[in-house]
Design a protein around this motif. Structure first.
Motif, PDB file in Angstrom:
ATOM      1  N   PHE A 173       0.744  -1.105   0.039  1.00  0.00           N
ATOM      2  CA  PHE A 173      -0.011  -0.103   0.009  1.00  0.00           C
ATOM      3  C   PHE A 173       0.935   1.123   0.081  1.00  0.00           C
ATOM      4  N   SER A 174       2.161   1.203  -0.394  1.00  0.00           N
ATOM      5  CA  SER A 174       3.021   2.251  -0.377  1.00  0.00           C
ATOM      6  C   SER A 174       2.885   2.911  -1.742  1.00  0.00           C
ATOM      7  N   PRO A 175       3.010   4.372  -1.904  1.00  0.00           N
ATOM      8  CA  PRO A 175       2.899   4.955  -3.247  1.00  0.00           C
ATOM      9  C   PRO A 175       3.957   4.769  -4.138  1.00  0.00           C
ATOM     10  N   ASN A 176       4.990   3.815  -3.880  1.00  0.00           N
ATOM     11  CA  ASN A 176       5.807   3.566  -4.769  1.00  0.00           C
ATOM     12  C   ASN A 176       5.666   2.452  -5.746  1.00  0.00           C
ATOM     13  N   THR A 177       6.106   2.654  -6.732  1.00  0.00           N
ATOM     14  CA  THR A 177       5.660   1.681  -7.969  1.00  0.00           C
ATOM     15  C   THR A 177       6.953   0.528  -8.087  1.00  0.00           C
ATOM     16  N   SER A 178       6.388  -0.456  -8.215  1.00  0.00           N
ATOM     17  CA  SER A 178       7.260  -1.909  -8.193  1.00  0.00           C
ATOM     18  C   SER A 178       8.131  -1.519  -9.525  1.00  0.00           C
ATOM     19  N   SER A 179       9.102  -2.411  -9.535  1.00  0.00           N
ATOM     20  CA  SER A 179       9.886  -2.368 -10.645  1.00  0.00           C
ATOM     21  C   SER A 179       9.448  -3.084 -11.846  1.00  0.00           C
ATOM     22  N   LYS A 180       8.290  -3.904 -11.759  1.00  0.00           N
ATOM     23  CA  LYS A 180       7.526  -4.404 -12.929  1.00  0.00           C
ATOM     24  C   LYS A 180       6.841  -3.342 -13.335  1.00  0.00           C
ATOM     25  N   GLY A 181       6.265  -2.586 -12.636  1.00  0.00           N
ATOM     26  CA  GLY A 181       5.220  -1.577 -12.703  1.00  0.00           C
ATOM     27  C   GLY A 181       5.828  -0.339 -13.618  1.00  0.00           C
ATOM     28  N   MET A 182       7.261  -0.047 -13.071  1.00  0.00           N
ATOM     29  CA  MET A 182       8.114   1.012 -13.771  1.00  0.00           C
ATOM     30  C   MET A 182       8.438   0.593 -15.232  1.00  0.00           C
ATOM     31  N   ALA A 183       8.739  -0.715 -15.246  1.00  0.00           N
ATOM     32  CA  ALA A 183       9.194  -1.376 -16.599  1.00  0.00           C
ATOM     33  C   ALA A 183       7.932  -0.995 -17.437  1.00  0.00           C
ATOM     34  N   ASN A 215       1.941   9.357 -11.207  1.00  0.00           N
ATOM     35  CA  ASN A 215       1.148  10.307 -10.487  1.00  0.00           C
ATOM     36  C   ASN A 215      -0.517   9.774 -10.311  1.00  0.00           C
ATOM     37  N   VAL A 216      -0.809   9.495 -11.709  1.00  0.00           N
ATOM     38  CA  VAL A 216      -2.311   9.181 -11.642  1.00  0.00           C
ATOM     39  C   VAL A 216      -2.366   7.788 -10.941  1.00  0.00           C
ATOM     40  N   LYS A 217      -1.445   6.729 -11.087  1.00  0.00           N
ATOM     41  CA  LYS A 217      -1.625   5.480 -10.563  1.00  0.00           C
ATOM     42  C   LYS A 217      -1.664   5.663  -9.131  1.00  0.00           C
ATOM     43  N   ASN A 218      -0.710   6.557  -8.292  1.00  0.00           N
ATOM     44  CA  ASN A 218      -0.947   6.673  -6.998  1.00  0.00           C
ATOM     45  C   ASN A 218      -2.029   7.060  -6.408  1.00  0.00           C
ATOM     46  N   VAL A 219      -3.020   7.914  -7.180  1.00  0.00           N
ATOM     47  CA  VAL A 219      -4.228   8.321  -6.934  1.00  0.00           C
ATOM     48  C   VAL A 219      -5.355   7.272  -6.917  1.00  0.00           C
ATOM     49  N   GLN A 220      -5.231   6.545  -8.301  1.00  0.00           N
ATOM     50  CA  GLN A 220      -6.228   5.751  -8.502  1.00  0.00           C
ATOM     51  C   GLN A 220      -6.068   4.538  -7.798  1.00  0.00           C
ATOM     52  N   LYS A 221      -4.985   4.070  -7.114  1.00  0.00           N
ATOM     53  CA  LYS A 221      -4.748   2.670  -6.312  1.00  0.00           C
ATOM     54  C   LYS A 221      -5.340   2.551  -5.217  1.00  0.00           C
ATOM     55  N   GLU A 222      -5.653   3.966  -4.537  1.00  0.00           N
ATOM     56  CA  GLU A 222      -6.556   3.810  -3.342  1.00  0.00           C
ATOM     57  C   GLU A 222      -7.867   3.888  -3.549  1.00  0.00           C
ATOM     58  N   LYS A 223      -8.324   4.533  -4.837  1.00  0.00           N
ATOM     59  CA  LYS A 223      -9.734   4.286  -5.111  1.00  0.00           C
ATOM     60  C   LYS A 223     -10.239   3.132  -5.717  1.00  0.00           C
ATOM     61  N   ILE A 224      -9.253   2.377  -6.237  1.00  0.00           N
ATOM     62  CA  ILE A 224      -9.605   0.945  -6.657  1.00  0.00           C
ATOM     63  C   ILE A 224      -9.597   0.090  -5.784  1.00  0.00           C
ATOM     64  N   ALA A 225      -8.803   0.247  -4.777  1.00  0.00           N
ATOM     65  CA  ALA A 225      -8.754  -0.439  -3.262  1.00  0.00           C
ATOM     66  C   ALA A 225     -10.154  -0.637  -3.008  1.00  0.00           C
ATOM     67  N   TYR A 283      -5.569   6.335 -19.322  1.00  0.00           N
ATOM     68  CA  TYR A 283      -5.924   7.604 -19.498  1.00  0.00           C
ATOM     69  C   TYR A 283      -4.929   8.616 -19.696  1.00  0.00           C
ATOM     70  N   ASN A 284      -3.553   8.360 -19.490  1.00  0.00           N
ATOM     71  CA  ASN A 284      -2.748   9.447 -19.861  1.00  0.00           C
ATOM     72  C   ASN A 284      -2.192   9.505 -21.329  1.00  0.00           C
ATOM     73  N   ASN A 285      -2.498   8.194 -21.991  1.00  0.00           N
ATOM     74  CA  ASN A 285      -2.278   8.312 -23.447  1.00  0.00           C
ATOM     75  C   ASN A 285      -3.106   8.667 -24.242  1.00  0.00           C
ATOM     76  N   CYS A 286      -4.475   8.513 -23.706  1.00  0.00           N
ATOM     77  CA  CYS A 286      -5.704   9.279 -24.292  1.00  0.00           C
ATOM     78  C   CYS A 286      -5.407  10.789 -24.205  1.00  0.00           C
ATOM     79  N   ARG A 339      -0.663  16.058 -11.823  1.00  0.00           N
ATOM     80  CA  ARG A 339      -0.280  16.503 -10.482  1.00  0.00           C
ATOM     81  C   ARG A 339      -1.708  17.049  -9.697  1.00  0.00           C
ATOM     82  N   THR A 340      -2.559  17.444 -10.586  1.00  0.00           N
ATOM     83  CA  THR A 340      -3.619  18.218  -9.919  1.00  0.00           C
ATOM     84  C   THR A 340      -4.800  17.214  -9.351  1.00  0.00           C
ATOM     85  N   LYS A 341      -4.579  15.988  -9.591  1.00  0.00           N
ATOM     86  CA  LYS A 341      -5.485  14.820  -9.074  1.00  0.00           C
ATOM     87  C   LYS A 341      -5.538  14.566  -7.439  1.00  0.00           C
TER      88      LYS A 341
END
Length: 182
Positions: free
Chosen positions: A22-32, A81-91, A138-141, A180-182
């Motif tokens: 539940f930390s805001p850090n992204t895993s190495s797999k996610g970063m890849a 940035n968007v992943k960190n915000v959405q992770k909590e909502k999705i959980a 989201y970001n690609n669109c 950054r605004t989310k």
């Protein structure tokens, strides 16, 4: 503290694993995944410039490489940035479904605390995966929409290099700023 010694935090290994989930850090797999997606998405503007605007790709390779790397960095930043915000909502949204799934898998074979730990771990895993993929979509669109808007409509009469430069700066900058605004 001597080199190689672990700092005593007072948490068990299971508790540390749950905290990492539940930390805001992204895993190495996610970063890849973020970098791979960012790199192939920012290649789309090169194709558009070469085909639509007749941009001389071979003559301007240094600008294309620099632009690609800067755009990929901005997109990767926005993805995170968007992943960190959405992770909590999705959980929060997936709590009941994950609880039912884990309970159906293990049933009454484990103690209540173990069941709750497994539910928390699975909920973190599901939220991580879903938030990564949502962030990329989201970001690609937004990025591709803004790039096309500026490249094909607003800057269409500009010289190809100027069109490319301003279009990627505006699109990548806007996506990074919006994230950054989310």
């Amino acid at each position: 503290m001597a080199r190689g010694q672990k700092k005593n935090t007072g948490f068990s290994e299971k508790e540390l694993e749950l905290l990492r989930n539940f930390s805001p850090n992204t895993s190495s797999k996610g970063m890849a995944v973020f970098w791979i997606h960012a790199l192939y998405v920012v290649i789309v503007p090169i194709w558009i410039q070469a085909r639509v605007h007749q941009y001389p790709v071979g003559e301007q390779m240094i600008y294309l490489v620099l632009g690609t790397l800067l755009q990929a960095f901005a997109l990767q930043f926005a993805y995170k940035n968007v992943k960190n915000v959405q992770k909590e909502k999705i959980a929060l949204q997936r709590t009941e479904a994950v609880s039912a799934e884990v309970t159906a898998q293990v049933g009454t074979k484990v103690a209540r605390q173990e069941l709750e730990d497994r539910i928390l771990w699975r909920k973190g895993e599901v939220a991580e995966n879903e938030s990564i993929h949502f962030s990329i979509l989201y970001n690609n669109c937004i990025y591709l929409g803004l790039y096309l808007l500026f490249s094909v409509i607003f800057f269409k009469n500009w010289a190809p290099l100027t069109n490319y430069t301003f279009s990627i700066i505006v699109a990548a900058g806007a996506v990074a700023g919006i994230s950054r605004t989310k």
